[in-house]
Design a protein around this motif. Structure first.
Motif, mmCIF file in Angstrom:
data_model
loop_
_atom_site.group_PDB
_atom_site.id
_atom_site.type_symbol
_atom_site.label_atom_id
_atom_site.label_comp_id
_atom_site.label_asym_id
_atom_site.label_seq_id
_atom_site.Cartn_x
_atom_site.Cartn_y
_atom_site.Cartn_z
ATOM 1 N N GLU A 68 -12.248 -38.945 -15.782
ATOM 2 C CA GLU A 68 -12.501 -37.970 -16.843
ATOM 3 C C GLU A 68 -13.966 -37.970 -17.242
ATOM 4 O OE1 GLU A 68 -11.509 -37.464 -21.562
ATOM 5 O OE2 GLU A 68 -9.896 -38.178 -20.264
ATOM 6 N N GLY B 183 -4.960 -34.848 -19.955
ATOM 7 C CA GLY B 183 -6.216 -34.128 -19.820
ATOM 8 C C GLY B 183 -7.398 -34.830 -20.471
ATOM 9 N N SER C 169 -5.735 -30.279 -22.470
ATOM 10 C CA SER C 169 -5.870 -31.587 -23.097
ATOM 11 C C SER C 169 -4.906 -31.675 -24.266
ATOM 12 C CB SER C 169 -7.310 -31.811 -23.578
ATOM 13 O OG SER C 169 -7.707 -30.806 -24.485
ATOM 14 N N ASP D 31 -8.202 -29.099 -16.334
ATOM 15 C CA ASP D 31 -8.835 -30.017 -17.278
ATOM 16 C C ASP D 31 -10.210 -29.542 -17.713
ATOM 17 O OD1 ASP D 31 -6.634 -31.596 -17.068
ATOM 18 O OD2 ASP D 31 -7.543 -33.093 -15.752
#
Length: 846
Positions: free
Chosen positions: A533, A390, A384, A596
């Motif tokens: 995400e 990310g 990230s 991730d």
């Protein structure tokens, strides 16, 4: 006497002290300033600083996942070997990232950012030395001049948006030419010498003259060394400021330069807790002694808001409540020890409480410093890079709310959280409600599911250090596996054990319910990347907390069996084994290859489980070996073969210690033991009978018997549990082994005399035997860092991975050549032993 002294030293070093503490995560209670809970600031804090985010860091997927170094590698791709000596395409990318980042944090209320460069801008021409640090045609000089020109534009970009730029550096900082140049000077690396710091004063003078819009610099001296050195980037820092006198010399040299240019020197008080400056970060008395009389309009002091590193369950930092200097309160939006914000972890409430308490306690608080990217090993966590690559959105929520709280005294964190949801995810009322509830609940899940609350709420000290509240997860993603951590955890949690286990499962169940709620509303989030995400993040958290809950249950129940012999606890721990293995395997299967959302490492925890499985057979083996050891000692004069059997008792004990999970270690102990016996027998030559050799080796078997007696109760894990938690048992075990081993040379010398050797010959023979054992051990040992890491799995004592090993070498000062002392001592003893043997032949019966 040796046994008593060793037992006393072990007791003094390893005795646990346990006390309650008031934390910023607990319900409001006595704190720095109780009245602050009802007090609001009248105005915004004037300086609101953010770090440089993920600007200039390439998302190099090939190098992600196993690199525990703390270098960010920001801007490493910029220098070029050809004119204009900066990669122009890379510079355009960096500038675009910079502009987007500055605009984002400025919208939150930040009015300053850091730029993680300093030495890269300096030519040291002002030193006027012959030869200079960088020769006129040196490529590095051209890089520095080109970078300085290029980054002037970035500083002006920020300035145009009302955002100041501070350079950020550790001191002392080096390049290979600078280190060589410093080595030629009379002061060398003496950080007490004002001439040492005059070099860096000249460097800041040069940078401020060449980059007039730079507002100052953020300087750290308390953490440096190999962990921060990238072998492909010839810029590094050294841990060279260890004492108050060195820090004061630095400030006295640098502050006049900052004052003359009208810039700010932001000194970070963070230190690692070792040495004369080790407690500067958290000890108000030390802070006052070191910094109290330094008065400069250019000095600002930055300190983490908690009394320690960025863990939860810590009190407000007491050093922030006083001091004559302007202060910045440091906050970490991307919490490194709590999954790097890969799962929800809303920090608005503790940050708001810290601001209220500390600002009310200290009128010199002038602002905040928010870490959006900084902290920990970047490439060992999720990939990230804030705010572009990310899983960065939970970091964004924390940065947004913390900056707004500093800029707006009337702001309320939960309202700001929902404002963030509307601005970044969706204005749909269901999405705002569900994600808002997720943020509200996230701290509770972290505090009780990720931490073991009953331990984290206690102040536990050992070896002169306060243990971190997250004791069962080390080096950011390493779960369990060390007897020191698990034994101490159980010892502290024991009065609340059932509740501690229940809290783990409750947190996992709550995380699963929140995951299901988020999955239901996620399709309404229009941004595909944000939606993916969010879904992956809540699934990741639910998976992780489920595996942690089962490991917590197994661990605490197994230690209840070890400590009390509770058969019901043993049965319950065994019932938890299959779910633990299944949940850890599911977590690894789902997230093991994810950049991730990287899976946490349960390998050492499962290794601990394997050691526990071997506990019962090791218990019976220890009982049989104990009887054999004592029998061999009793029969030591009966036959020469008994002596060699005695020499094999230490490796047998080593096998039981490691549950025979470390063949090389057991083989190494066997070679050392046999080398000692063979050297002694060889030194005696034909003058001694086998029975006397048995007398000489009996103490080694008795040392093994002391350990085997402890292992014979409920296996080796109980012995380690007692060593870490029980003063009396520790004294008996450590003192007994030390006494027996200390008796070995004396027994060897006495046995030699009984065998008819002259006094000098007998003593010389004993020295030869001990020397041979030490030299053999030294030849078998790898270099110290590799040895410490290699012993982690088989012994499971302390979590010795890269960061811990480098900390021992850098901060504690253990030299990497420490094992040479073993070899050198062995050689000295061998030489002296041979000398005494020869002297006995020349000088008669003495």
């Amino acid at each position: 006497m040796c046994g008593i002294a060793t037992a006393a030293a072990a007791a003094r070093a390893l005795t646990l002290t346990i006390a309650d503490k008031t934390t910023l995560d607990a319900p409001p209670g006595p704190a720095i300033a109780p009245a602050a809970l009802a007090t609001r600031r009248a105005a915004a804090l004037p300086l609101r600083l953010a770090d440089g985010g993920g600007v200039g860091i390439r998302p190099d997927s090939a190098g992600w996942g196993a690199d525990y170094r703390h270098t960010s590698r920001a801007y490493h791709a910029l220098p070029s070997a050809v004119s204009p000596f900066v990669d122009t395409a890379e510079m355009r990318r960096v500038r675009a990232e910079w502009q987007a980042y500055v605009e984002r944090v400025a919208a939150f209320g930040c009015n300053a950012v850091t730029l993680d460069l300093f030495a890269q801008f300096v030519t040291f021409d002002a030193l006027g030395d012959t030869p200079p640090v960088y020769a006129p045609g040196d490529l590095r000089r051209r890089h520095h001049e080109a970078l300085r020109t290029a980054f002037r534009d970035l500083v002006e970009d920020a300035d145009a948006r009302g955002v100041q730029v501070f350079l950020r550096t550790d001191l002392p900082t080096y390049t290979t030419p600078l280190a060589a140049w410093m080595g030629r000077q009379p002061w060398g690396a003496d950080a007490r010498d004002p001439r040492f710091w005059a070099v860096y004063a000249a460097a800041f003078d040069e940078v401020f003259a060449q980059m007039p819009r730079v507002a100052g610099a953020v300087v750290r001296v308390g953490e440096a060394g190999p962990l921060y050195r990238d072998p492909e980037w010839d810029y590094w820092s050294a841990y060279g400021v260890r004492e108050p006198a060195q820090l004061r010399a630095m400030l006295r040299a640098l502050l006049p330069v900052f004052e003359r240019h009208g810039r700010l020197l932001v000194l970070r008080t963070w230190t690692v807790g070792v040495g004369p400056l080790g407690m500067l970060h958290t000890d108000p008395a030390l802070y006052e002694r070191v910094l109290g009389d330094l008065d400069s309009p250019a000095l600002v002091v930055a300190t983490k808001y908690v009394a320690g590193d960025f863990f939860s369950h810590l009190p407000a930092n007491p050093t922030l409540a006083g001091g004559r200097h302007r202060r910045l309160i440091e906050f970490q939006a991307r919490r490194e020890f709590e999954g790097f914000s890969a799962f929800p972890n809303f920090l608005g409430v503790p940050h708001e409480r810290a601001l209220r308490e500390l600002v009310a306690a200290n009128p010199n608080v002038a602002g905040i410093s928010i870490w959006t990217q900084t902290g920990g090993p970047l490439r060992a966590g999720p990939m990230s890079l804030y705010p572009r690559v990310g899983p960065w959105r939970w970091t964004d929520a924390n940065a947004h709310v913390t900056a707004r709280l500093a800029a707006d005294p009337s702001a309320e964190p939960r309202a700001l959280a929902r404002e963030w949801v509307r601005r970044t995810l969706s204005r749909d009322p269901d999405v705002v409600r569900v994600v808002g509830d997720l943020l509200d609940a996230s701290r509770s899940l972290v505090l009780t599911g990720f931490y073991v609350r009953a331990f984290a709420e206690r102040r536990v000290r050992v070896l002169g250090q306060e243990l971190p509240p997250l004791l069962w997860i080390w080096e950011w993603d390493l779960v369990g596996g060390a007897s020191a951590t698990s034994s101490i955890l159980y010892h502290v949690v024991r009065p609340e054990l059932d509740q501690a286990i229940a809290e783990g499962f409750a947190a996992a169940a709550h995380a699963a319910r929140l995951r299901d709620s988020v999955m239901r509303v996620a399709p309404r989030i229009p941004d595909r990347a944000a939606r993916a995400e969010l879904q992956a993040s809540v699934a990741y958290e639910a998976s992780l907390l489920d595996a942690l809950a089962w490991y917590r249950a197994w661990l605490l129940l197994h230690h209840r069996w070890l400590a009390d012999g509770d058969r019901a606890a043993l049965a319950a721990s065994r019932a938890a084994e299959a779910p633990l293995r299944a949940s850890a395997a599911a977590h690894r299967a789902q997230f093991g290859s994810s950049l991730d959302f990287p899976a946490f490492e349960f390998r050492h925890a499962l290794r601990e489980l394997e050691r526990a499985h071997r506990g019962e057979p090791m218990t019976w083996l220890a009982r049989l070996a104990l009887v054999a050891a004592l029998g061999l000692v009793a029969l030591r004069r009966r036959h020469p073969a008994v002596a060699w059997a005695l020499a094999l008792m230490p490796p047998l004990a080593a096998g039981v210690v490691t549950s025979f999970m470390a063949g090389p270690l057991v083989a190494g102990v066997a070679l050392v033991s046999l080398a000692c016996a063979a050297a002694l027998r060889g030194a005696w030559s034909r003058e001694a009978a086998g029975g006397h050799l048995g007398d000489a080796l009996a103490p080694a078997a008795l040392a093994a018997a002391v350990l085997l007696a402890a292992f014979a109760i409920r296996g080796p894990m109980l012995a380690w549990h007692l060593i870490w938690t029980d003063d009396a048992a520790r004294g008996i075990l450590v003192g007994g082994v030390a006494a027996a081993l200390a008796a070995l040379p004396a027994a060897a010398a006495a046995a030699g005399r009984d065998a008819g050797l002259r006094r000098r010959a007998a003593v010389g023979s004993a020295l030869v035997a001990v020397g041979a054992a030490l030299v053999t051990a030294w030849l078998l040992l790898p270099p110290l860092p590799e040895a410490l890491e290699a012993l982690y799995d088989p012994l499971g004592l302390l979590p010795m991975r890269l960061a811990m090993v480098l900390a021992l070498l850098t901060y504690v000062g253990v030299p990497p050549w420490a094992f040479l002392v073993v070899g050198a001592l062995g050689v000295v003893l061998l030489a002296e032993g041979v000398h005494l043997r020869r002297a006995a032949g020349r000088y008669g019966r003495t």
